[in-house]
Scaffold this active site. Structure first.
Site, PDB file in Angstrom:
ATOM      1  N   ASP A 141       1.841  -3.366  -9.404  1.00  0.00           N
ATOM      2  CA  ASP A 141       1.524  -4.642 -10.066  1.00  0.00           C
ATOM      3  C   ASP A 141       1.894  -4.603 -11.545  1.00  0.00           C
ATOM      4  O   ASP A 141       2.537  -5.514 -12.072  1.00  0.00           O
ATOM      5  CB  ASP A 141       0.033  -4.957  -9.945  1.00  0.00           C
ATOM      6  CG  ASP A 141      -0.432  -4.978  -8.506  1.00  0.00           C
ATOM      7  OD1 ASP A 141       0.425  -4.961  -7.610  1.00  0.00           O
ATOM      8  OD2 ASP A 141      -1.661  -5.002  -8.287  1.00  0.00           O
ATOM      9  N   GLY A 174      -7.762 -13.715  -7.271  1.00  0.00           N
ATOM     10  CA  GLY A 174      -8.053 -13.280  -5.904  1.00  0.00           C
ATOM     11  C   GLY A 174      -6.977 -13.643  -4.893  1.00  0.00           C
ATOM     12  O   GLY A 174      -7.181 -13.508  -3.693  1.00  0.00           O
ATOM     13  N   HIS A 212       0.828  -1.220   0.000  1.00  0.00           N
ATOM     14  CA  HIS A 212       0.000   0.000   0.000  1.00  0.00           C
ATOM     15  C   HIS A 212       0.858   1.266   0.000  1.00  0.00           C
ATOM     16  O   HIS A 212       0.374   2.347   0.292  1.00  0.00           O
ATOM     17  CB  HIS A 212      -0.998   0.013   1.163  1.00  0.00           C
ATOM     18  CG  HIS A 212      -2.111  -0.983   0.976  1.00  0.00           C
ATOM     19  ND1 HIS A 212      -3.272  -0.677   0.316  1.00  0.00           N
ATOM     20  CD2 HIS A 212      -2.209  -2.288   1.326  1.00  0.00           C
ATOM     21  CE1 HIS A 212      -4.057  -1.756   0.286  1.00  0.00           C
ATOM     22  NE2 HIS A 212      -3.428  -2.750   0.886  1.00  0.00           N
TER      23      HIS A 212
HETATM   24  C1  GLA Z   1      -3.017  -4.059  -5.048  1.00  0.00           C
HETATM   25  C2  GLA Z   1      -2.820  -2.836  -5.957  1.00  0.00           C
HETATM   26  C3  GLA Z   1      -1.385  -2.328  -5.887  1.00  0.00           C
HETATM   27  C4  GLA Z   1      -0.918  -2.139  -4.454  1.00  0.00           C
HETATM   28  C5  GLA Z   1      -1.243  -3.369  -3.601  1.00  0.00           C
HETATM   29  C6  GLA Z   1      -0.944  -3.154  -2.156  1.00  0.00           C
HETATM   30  O1  GLA Z   1      -2.271  -5.131  -5.529  1.00  0.00           O
HETATM   31  O2  GLA Z   1      -3.144  -3.147  -7.272  1.00  0.00           O
HETATM   32  O3  GLA Z   1      -1.274  -1.138  -6.631  1.00  0.00           O
HETATM   33  O4  GLA Z   1      -1.464  -0.982  -3.894  1.00  0.00           O
HETATM   34  O5  GLA Z   1      -2.602  -3.757  -3.731  1.00  0.00           O
HETATM   35  O6  GLA Z   1       0.401  -2.961  -1.944  1.00  0.00           O
END
Ligand code: GLA
Length: 360
Positions: free
Chosen positions: A151, A101, A14
């Protein structure tokens, strides 16, 4: 044909939408996409695993209600068009082996596979950095999740056997060769994904932005604990805890990248446990099943550290496990989880791998 991998994240959760640091890696699970031009007035996408076909017209794209995987594809097409780039109709089929998920970014892999494939097919001339911003916008505007860049970045730029120390402000990274010596990584999937995880995600993001505004900084990356203390009485204790977690987690990522060069796996493990503690008690994105897995790991001297991974509210934990005890722990934790929840968890071993690429 294109392969786009999923990702793990060693530490830095996060932090990405706070302009902070994260430490993700692409893995050897992902999505393979085959795509070609067609001469029709419709485009076709076939999701092989689900055996679902979707046909659409390039001119009338909008987000679908309960569209599932379709929205990621439509989102990418729409964002490409928003940039004024022209694509023609195409036929495509994709299949993957990233458990959905699980917090391993199957959606980023899907977006990246399409943006990469379309870029090649129609010679759009997009750079990898432009492509991941398109993927991210697809997620914002078509899936409704105001995600950060981690990601899509990891899935695009992954390096074999390495994790990427990612600066989410400059969107640039430094690869670190990962050698955990006597230890290895184990992912344990709770196989749960609690409702409201998407709205809770967006809520977290807006709390961070609200606190940043109060602090007159661009993002929480720019704030210190002292800064936060100074406004403690002006914000709710929940918001304070969340911002505190982000500031601390950013520090942990930097510490982690220093320690990994010294190879002290136990010290790395401690940071993982601290990260989980923060995610669970301060940032409040964990859940009972994840906390259970972490509590079990903590009791086992063969586990150097563990934490929940990804957005939270379900999905996987990432564990640093002594190689010689891997099988024993796998059996032990599976039995305990089954006993506690009456259903099985899933366990994966992953290899750190190359990012999105053409399959020759
Ligand atoms: C998800 C979001 C990412 C990141 C993570 C937490 O995977 O897509 O951008 O914020 O949560 O680290």
């Amino acid at each position: 044909m294109v392969f786009a991998p999923g990702r793990i994240n060693l530490i830095g959760e996060h932090t990405d939408y706070n302009d902070g640091f994260a430490f993700p890696a692409a893995i050897n699970k992902g999505i393979a996409l085959a795509i070609s031009k067609n001469n029709s007035d419709k485009s076709k996408v076939y999701a092989l695993n689900k055996e679902e076909l979707y046909e659409f017209s390039l001119d009338t794209i909008k987000p679908l209600e309960n569209g599932g995987w379709r929205n990621y594809v439509l989102g990418v097409v729409s964002e490409i068009k928003k940039r004024g780039l022209n694509i023609g109709n195409f036929n495509s089929v994709f299949a993957g082996n990233i458990p959905g998920g699980a917090g391993m970014s199957s959606s980023a892999a899907l977006e990246n596979s399409f943006v990469y494939g379309l870029n090649e097919l129609f010679a759009l001339g997009l750079s990898k950095n432009e492509m991941i911003l398109i993927s991210q916008k697809a997620e914002h505007n078509y899936a409704g999740v105001k995600c950060g860049i981690m990601d899509q970045y990891a899935s695009m730029f992954g390096v074999k056997r390495s994790a990427l120390l990612l600066d989410c402000r400059t969107i640039a990274s430094q690869p670190f060769r990962i050698d955990l010596k006597k230890y290895t990584l184990m992912l344990i999937n709770t196989n749960v994904k609690h409702d409201l995880s998407e709205s809770a995600y967006n809520e977290r993001r807006s709390v961070c932005e609200k606190v940043s505004r109060k602090l007159y900084v661009k993002a929480l990356r720019d704030a210190s604990i002292e800064n936060l203390e100074a406004i403690k009485n002006e914000i709710s204790s929940g918001d304070y805890q969340k911002a505190l977690y982000i500031i601390q987690e950013n520090k942990r990522v930097q510490l982690f990248s220093e320690i990994i060069q010294e190879g002290d796996v136990n010290a790395l493990g401690k940071l993982l446990y601290q990260s989980h503690e923060g995610l669970s008690t301060k940032y409040k994105v964990s859940c009972e099943e994840l906390d259970f897995l972490i509590a079990q790991a903590k009791q086992n001297p063969n586990i150097a550290g563990a934490r929940m991974m990804g957005g939270g509210f379900g999905g996987c934990t990432i564990n640093l496990v002594l190689k010689s005890e891997y099988k024993k722990f796998r059996k032990d934790i599976s039995t305990k989880f089954k006993k506690e929840y009456g259903k099985a968890c899933a366990i994966y071993k992953v290899k750190l791998s190359q990012g999105t690429h053409l399959i020759k």
